[in-house]
Design an enzyme around this catalytic site. Structure first.
Site, PDB file in Angstrom:
ATOM      1  N   GLU A 182       0.913  -1.251   0.016  1.00 28.03           N
ATOM      2  CA  GLU A 182       0.000  -0.038  -0.040  1.00 28.03           C
ATOM      3  C   GLU A 182       0.917   1.227  -0.147  1.00 28.03           C
ATOM      4  O   GLU A 182       0.791   2.173   0.901  1.00 28.03           O
ATOM      5  CB  GLU A 182      -0.911  -0.220   1.347  1.00 28.03           C
ATOM      6  N   GLU A 375      -5.412  -8.491  -1.184  1.00 29.55           N
ATOM      7  CA  GLU A 375      -6.128  -8.222   0.372  1.00 29.55           C
ATOM      8  C   GLU A 375      -7.622  -7.821  -0.245  1.00 29.55           C
ATOM      9  O   GLU A 375      -7.825  -7.015  -0.970  1.00 29.55           O
ATOM     10  CB  GLU A 375      -5.499  -6.813   0.864  1.00 29.55           C
TER      11      GLU A 375
END
Ligand code: BG6
Length: 476
Positions: A182, A375
């Site tokens: 991320e 995810e």
């Protein structure tokens, strides 16, 4: 394709991160990492945003990463359970400080390298493909104290050395890699994303974008090194994704939504297309930011773009050109406006399966590179029944709808390599440090204060996911 959405070899599995699962925070030569300084509660939030932490854990504070769920000692048992569900892939991260305890060490720590060899061997025993994130929200604390972490250009070569060490060591065992988890989180939780601590009065925007440049160059250098060591390696980036909707069809809202998404796309535009986009240059100019670059940087970025786009998707976001007029949702680092059409999780994250399809299409249209959903999941409170069962129908419902929308996206023509849902086994929450915010198919007996036996047991979703994988996504 009509009948069978998911191709043979689709990588079904789950995703965990070292700092949220392993524990054993100082075992066998590991150094302290940034996450080891994050207690629970209000202080955690302040430090995550760049307030000076105590560089040594304090007495009386509870640090969830120190023990986490003890994956370090229990990985064999946990991997056996993943294998029982039929996992084809496990996404996990390597703790930088297990390999280079200080980050700037000349030699790596053999015990750390050996630990991941053992984990990979255990996975390969069951034909589970390891998918490895090189940096998932942790930086060796020594690099923060001595160099100011990613603000400092020196971090680029420390990271390059770390990544190269991993590629050389695991070249026969790991094919799929990601550089930074991320990467756009750096803008929202700078200590988490990049180990940034701000001085009083410091220009935080300047510091963040300079750190971002360093990470982007480090990522390109890692891609270069990996491909040189084994051209078959697939090295990806990783974005915290989630389409931003305009609150209305007012062009101001539409424009604000575009800008909001660009805040995140900026990173992937550089990693996947190889250059700073025009809108970023304008943003730097208007905000008086000067990004210091070295001569070869632009060429490196251009030549060593990523092989695939890894992304997390939990929720969509909504914004408006006039934020003062709107209520924002709680518990969301992306500061979304309330969307009246969507339900929310117990932590205030919107639940939007269709948004998943939209996000996947948007990413694929933009980059034309394979995607990897690394995810997705629902953080929820699980209350075991008296006989210890967890009937997590709400989780099954969330996942079922999301997998169905992923299948639709693939029918739209989006190429997706795999799906690793977040936290297949309950682990520590990154944003809150809680155990109560559970994502797993496997329950771990431990509470927010660190009490519990750490015993593992299967939830109802365990069998559900097993059947999804066995049917290659046909039986939801
Ligand atoms: C992502 C992270 O932001 O979301 C994970 O990559 C994190 O590390 C996950 O755990 C879920 O967030 P949280 O805060 O519920 O743990």
């Amino acid at each position: 394709m009509d009948m069978m959405t998911f191709p043979k070899g689709f990588l079904w599995g789950g995703a965990i991160a070292a700092n949220q699962a392993e524990g054993a925070y100082l075992a066998n030569g590991k150094g302290l990492t940034t996450v080891d300084l994050l207690p629970t509660g209000k202080k955690r939030w302040e430090i995550m945003q760049g307030q000076l932490p105590s560089y040594e854990p304090l007495e009386g504070e509870f640090y969830p990463s120190h023990e986490a769920i003890e994956f370090y000692h229990q990985y064999k048992e946990d991997i056996a359970l993943f294998a029982e569900m039929g996992f084809k892939a496990l996404r996990l991260s390597i703790s930088w400080a297990r390999i280079f305890p200080n980050g700037d060490d000349v030699e790596p720590n053999e015990a750390g390298l050996q630990f991941y060899d053992n984990v990979f061997d255990e996975l390969l025993k069951y034909d589970i493909e390891p998918v490895v994130t090189i940096a998932h929200f942790d930086v060796p604390v020594h690099l923060v104290k001595k160099y100011g972490s990613w603000k400092n250009r020196k971090l680029v070569s420390f990271f390059e050395n770390y990544a190269t060490t991993l590629f050389k060591r695991y070249k026969g065992k790991v094919k799929y890699w990601m550089t930074f988890n991320e990467i756009n989180m750096l803008l929202h939780l700078p200590f988490v994303g990049a180990g940034l601590v701000f001085e009083e009065g410091e220009d935080q925007k300047q510091a963040k974008y300079q750190a971002a440049h360093h990470q982007l160059v480090a990522s390109a250098l890692a891609v270069k090194a990996g491909h040189e060591i084994n051209p078959k390696m697939k090295i990806g980036c990783m974005l915290a994704a989630g389409q931003t909707y305009p609150y209305s069809c007012n062009p101001d809202d539409v424009f604000a939504a575009m800008e909001k998404d660009r805040e995140s796309f900026f990173f992937i535009d550089v990693q996947a297309r190889g250059e700073y986009p025009g809108y970023a240059k304008r943003f730097f100019k208007e905000n008086h930011l000067t990004i210091v670059m070295e001569d070869q940087d632009q060429q490196l970025l251009k030549q060593h773009t990523v092989d695939y786009i890894g992304f997390s998707y939990y929720a969509s976001r909504t914004t408006s050109g006039d934020l003062d007029q709107h209520k924002t949702t709680a518990g969301n680092v992306f500061g979304s406006v309330e969307n009246p059409y969507l339900e929310k999780s117990e932590w205030g994250w919107t639940i939007d399966p269709k948004g998943f399809r939209i996000t996947a299409n948007q990413l694929y249209d933009r980059y034309q590179k394979p995607l990897f959903v690394v995810e997705n999941g629902l953080g929820a409170v699980d209350i075991p029944t008296e006989d210890g069962k967890v009937n997590d129908d709400y989780r099954i419902d969330y996942l079922r709808k999301h997998v169905a929308e992923m299948s639709e996206a693939m029918k739209d023509g989006v190429e997706i390599l795999g799906y690793t849902s977040w936290g297949p086994i309950d682990l520590v929450s990154a944003s809150t440090g809680e155990m109560k915010k559970r994502y797993g198919y496997i329950y771990v007996e431990k509470d927010n204060e660190g009490n519990g036996t750490l015993k593992r047991s299967k939830k109802k979703s365990f069998d559900w996911y097993k059947q999804v994988i066995a049917s290659n996504g046909e039986k939801l």
